[in-house]
Design a protein around this motif. Sequence first.
Motif, mmCIF file in Angstrom:
data_model
loop_
_atom_site.group_PDB
_atom_site.id
_atom_site.type_symbol
_atom_site.label_atom_id
_atom_site.label_comp_id
_atom_site.label_asym_id
_atom_site.label_seq_id
_atom_site.Cartn_x
_atom_site.Cartn_y
_atom_site.Cartn_z
ATOM 1 N N TYR A 92 0.827 -1.202 0.000
ATOM 2 C CA TYR A 92 0.000 0.000 0.000
ATOM 3 C C TYR A 92 0.865 1.257 0.000
ATOM 4 C CZ TYR A 92 -3.776 -3.162 1.336
ATOM 5 O OH TYR A 92 -4.682 -4.182 1.367
ATOM 6 N N LYS A 93 0.355 2.297 -0.622
ATOM 7 C CA LYS A 93 0.929 3.633 -0.536
ATOM 8 C C LYS A 93 -0.199 4.578 -0.154
ATOM 9 C CE LYS A 93 4.134 6.798 -0.998
ATOM 10 N NZ LYS A 93 5.364 6.832 -0.180
ATOM 11 N N ASN A 94 -0.007 5.278 0.938
ATOM 12 C CA ASN A 94 -1.058 6.163 1.461
ATOM 13 C C ASN A 94 -2.373 5.419 1.662
ATOM 14 O OD1 ASN A 94 0.809 8.280 1.289
ATOM 15 N ND2 ASN A 94 0.140 8.837 -0.771
ATOM 16 N N GLY A 95 -2.251 4.157 2.079
ATOM 17 C CA GLY A 95 -3.434 3.367 2.390
ATOM 18 C C GLY A 95 -4.149 2.774 1.189
ATOM 19 N N LYS A 96 -3.573 2.925 0.002
ATOM 20 C CA LYS A 96 -4.213 2.421 -1.213
ATOM 21 C C LYS A 96 -3.352 1.326 -1.843
ATOM 22 C CE LYS A 96 -6.690 6.712 -2.151
ATOM 23 N NZ LYS A 96 -6.976 7.782 -3.156
ATOM 24 N N ALA A 97 -3.997 0.268 -2.330
ATOM 25 C CA ALA A 97 -3.282 -0.888 -2.866
ATOM 26 C C ALA A 97 -2.556 -0.539 -4.162
ATOM 27 C CB ALA A 97 -4.259 -2.031 -3.110
ATOM 28 N N VAL A 98 -1.259 -0.899 -4.231
ATOM 29 C CA VAL A 98 -0.447 -0.560 -5.404
ATOM 30 C C VAL A 98 0.251 -1.770 -6.027
ATOM 31 C CG1 VAL A 98 -0.033 1.847 -4.754
ATOM 32 C CG2 VAL A 98 1.508 0.055 -3.889
ATOM 33 N N ALA A 99 0.384 -2.877 -5.312
ATOM 34 C CA ALA A 99 1.116 -4.041 -5.811
ATOM 35 C C ALA A 99 0.971 -5.150 -4.777
ATOM 36 C CB ALA A 99 2.599 -3.707 -6.027
ATOM 37 N N ALA A 100 1.672 -6.267 -5.016
ATOM 38 C CA ALA A 100 1.665 -7.357 -4.041
ATOM 39 C C ALA A 100 2.928 -8.183 -4.171
ATOM 40 C CB ALA A 100 0.438 -8.246 -4.222
ATOM 41 N N VAL A 101 3.295 -8.858 -3.079
ATOM 42 C CA VAL A 101 4.411 -9.804 -3.074
ATOM 43 C C VAL A 101 3.883 -11.129 -2.552
ATOM 44 C CG1 VAL A 101 6.102 -7.965 -2.723
ATOM 45 C CG2 VAL A 101 5.212 -9.210 -0.745
ATOM 46 N N VAL A 102 4.546 -12.210 -2.989
ATOM 47 C CA VAL A 102 4.093 -13.540 -2.598
ATOM 48 C C VAL A 102 5.296 -14.474 -2.572
ATOM 49 C CG1 VAL A 102 3.541 -14.166 -4.994
ATOM 50 C CG2 VAL A 102 2.429 -15.379 -3.120
ATOM 51 N N VAL A 124 -14.127 -8.514 -6.635
ATOM 52 C CA VAL A 124 -14.095 -7.431 -5.648
ATOM 53 C C VAL A 124 -12.765 -6.694 -5.675
ATOM 54 C CG1 VAL A 124 -15.784 -8.554 -4.154
ATOM 55 C CG2 VAL A 124 -13.349 -8.987 -3.788
ATOM 56 N N HIS A 125 -11.705 -7.358 -6.180
ATOM 57 C CA HIS A 125 -10.410 -6.690 -6.336
ATOM 58 C C HIS A 125 -10.346 -6.135 -7.754
ATOM 59 C CE1 HIS A 125 -6.173 -5.818 -6.555
ATOM 60 N NE2 HIS A 125 -5.966 -6.276 -5.333
ATOM 61 N N GLU A 126 -10.392 -4.815 -7.870
ATOM 62 C CA GLU A 126 -10.462 -4.182 -9.187
ATOM 63 C C GLU A 126 -9.104 -3.755 -9.724
ATOM 64 O OE1 GLU A 126 -13.303 -1.044 -8.742
ATOM 65 O OE2 GLU A 126 -15.012 -2.435 -8.718
ATOM 66 N N GLY A 127 -8.030 -4.000 -8.930
ATOM 67 C CA GLY A 127 -6.698 -3.635 -9.403
ATOM 68 C C GLY A 127 -6.118 -2.471 -8.627
ATOM 69 N N PHE A 128 -5.273 -1.692 -9.307
ATOM 70 C CA PHE A 128 -4.618 -0.556 -8.657
ATOM 71 C C PHE A 128 -5.640 0.386 -8.039
ATOM 72 C CE2 PHE A 128 -1.553 -1.276 -12.316
ATOM 73 C CZ PHE A 128 -0.539 -1.831 -11.544
ATOM 74 N N GLU A 129 -5.403 0.751 -6.780
ATOM 75 C CA GLU A 129 -6.216 1.786 -6.147
ATOM 76 C C GLU A 129 -5.548 3.154 -6.247
ATOM 77 O OE1 GLU A 129 -8.377 -1.046 -2.788
ATOM 78 O OE2 GLU A 129 -6.836 0.393 -2.163
ATOM 79 N N LEU A 130 -4.264 3.146 -6.626
ATOM 80 C CA LEU A 130 -3.504 4.380 -6.803
ATOM 81 C C LEU A 130 -2.584 4.188 -7.993
ATOM 82 C CD1 LEU A 130 -2.895 7.179 -5.375
ATOM 83 C CD2 LEU A 130 -0.906 6.029 -4.368
ATOM 84 N N GLU A 131 -2.554 5.143 -8.926
ATOM 85 C CA GLU A 131 -1.688 5.086 -10.099
ATOM 86 C C GLU A 131 -1.152 6.483 -10.390
ATOM 87 O OE1 GLU A 131 -3.084 2.766 -13.649
ATOM 88 O OE2 GLU A 131 -4.948 2.696 -12.491
ATOM 89 N N GLY A 132 0.061 6.529 -10.940
ATOM 90 C CA GLY A 132 0.612 7.788 -11.416
ATOM 91 C C GLY A 132 1.089 8.731 -10.336
ATOM 92 N N THR A 153 3.394 9.153 -6.470
ATOM 93 C CA THR A 153 4.578 8.623 -5.799
ATOM 94 C C THR A 153 4.301 7.278 -5.136
ATOM 95 O OG1 THR A 153 5.413 10.842 -5.391
ATOM 96 C CG2 THR A 153 6.282 9.089 -3.996
ATOM 97 N N GLY A 154 5.172 6.290 -5.444
ATOM 98 C CA GLY A 154 5.059 4.973 -4.848
ATOM 99 C C GLY A 154 4.100 4.040 -5.543
ATOM 100 N N SER A 155 3.577 4.451 -6.703
ATOM 101 C CA SER A 155 2.605 3.616 -7.402
ATOM 102 C C SER A 155 2.999 3.400 -8.859
ATOM 103 C CB SER A 155 1.207 4.242 -7.338
ATOM 104 O OG SER A 155 1.143 5.433 -8.114
ATOM 105 N N TYR A 156 2.311 2.469 -9.500
ATOM 106 C CA TYR A 156 2.537 2.170 -10.913
ATOM 107 C C TYR A 156 2.255 3.400 -11.773
ATOM 108 C CZ TYR A 156 1.543 0.379 -15.590
ATOM 109 O OH TYR A 156 1.528 0.193 -16.951
ATOM 110 N N VAL A 157 3.119 3.612 -12.770
ATOM 111 C CA VAL A 157 2.907 4.753 -13.656
ATOM 112 C C VAL A 157 3.054 4.399 -15.131
ATOM 113 C CG1 VAL A 157 5.311 5.592 -13.552
ATOM 114 C CG2 VAL A 157 3.459 7.216 -13.952
ATOM 115 N N TRP A 158 3.805 3.335 -15.469
ATOM 116 C CA TRP A 158 4.045 3.027 -16.876
ATOM 117 C C TRP A 158 4.670 1.640 -16.969
ATOM 118 C CZ3 TRP A 158 2.364 4.266 -21.360
ATOM 119 C CH2 TRP A 158 3.107 4.079 -22.535
ATOM 120 N N ALA A 159 4.651 1.061 -18.167
ATOM 121 C CA ALA A 159 5.303 -0.224 -18.403
ATOM 122 C C ALA A 159 5.703 -0.325 -19.865
ATOM 123 C CB ALA A 159 4.376 -1.387 -18.033
#
Length: 265
Positions: free
Chosen positions: A48-58, A126-134, A136-142
Amino acid sequence: MAVRPEGTPVWTDAMFTDAKAAKTFYADVLGWTFGEESTEFGNYTQAYKNGKAVAAVVPPMPGGDTPPQSAWCLYFASDDVAATAERIRAAGGTVLMEPMRVGDFGSMCIAHDPSGVVFGLWQAGVHEGFELEGETGSYVWAEVFTREPEKSDPFFTSVFGYDTKKMTGEDIDYKVFDLGADPLLGRMRMPAGDFPPEVPGYIQVYFAVDNCDLAVNAAERLGGRKLFGPMDSPFGRFAAILDPQGAAFAVIDVRTTVGEMPPLE
């Protein structure tokens, strides 16, 4: 949150032999915090970044003889993962993990294109993906890094219906994919000599940072390795990093830009 159009990058995760060490690394470099491990789903842990889901590890699946190489996997939105998997096969790709339901979170599939670039599909529940994009600390491009764009380009356009535009005025083979609006994904031909032959094609995920140089310093302090950069561009100041467990990713400060945007045609 509105359902993202099919083919839109929607989520990213990575498998680590030492998930605890990975959490320490990315907490420092990207400022992530981590939720509780989901024991029902192999100790999958969201970042999470600022309380919003940004990625995961497993951690790796138990019982494997050799742990897989750590790598970030980018997932694309799918309206129907089974139908998209069939399009992948028809376009010459390979389905590595058959479509499967993940509780009420959604459904997933893992595949690779004809050049070996691995990616995922995600059909949201129920999991729609990124909750934060673009931010700081979140996905922005690939970007798809491939040695065989003549295979990758028609594959991705066929599977997801992308439009393509080529970057002009640059001494590189680079394209962007979109769905008729803003660019969604880049494609770079891997320059001969810049990548060891044993390095397969892959999708490089970019995370936004406030300061590219400080992020690189933090990564190196924790055992990561700079692959290239930091360097300035019209898109931002960026660098590619290999984390201590071998997963490649990039960081970019999109607010620090230099030069004019290259035209696309």
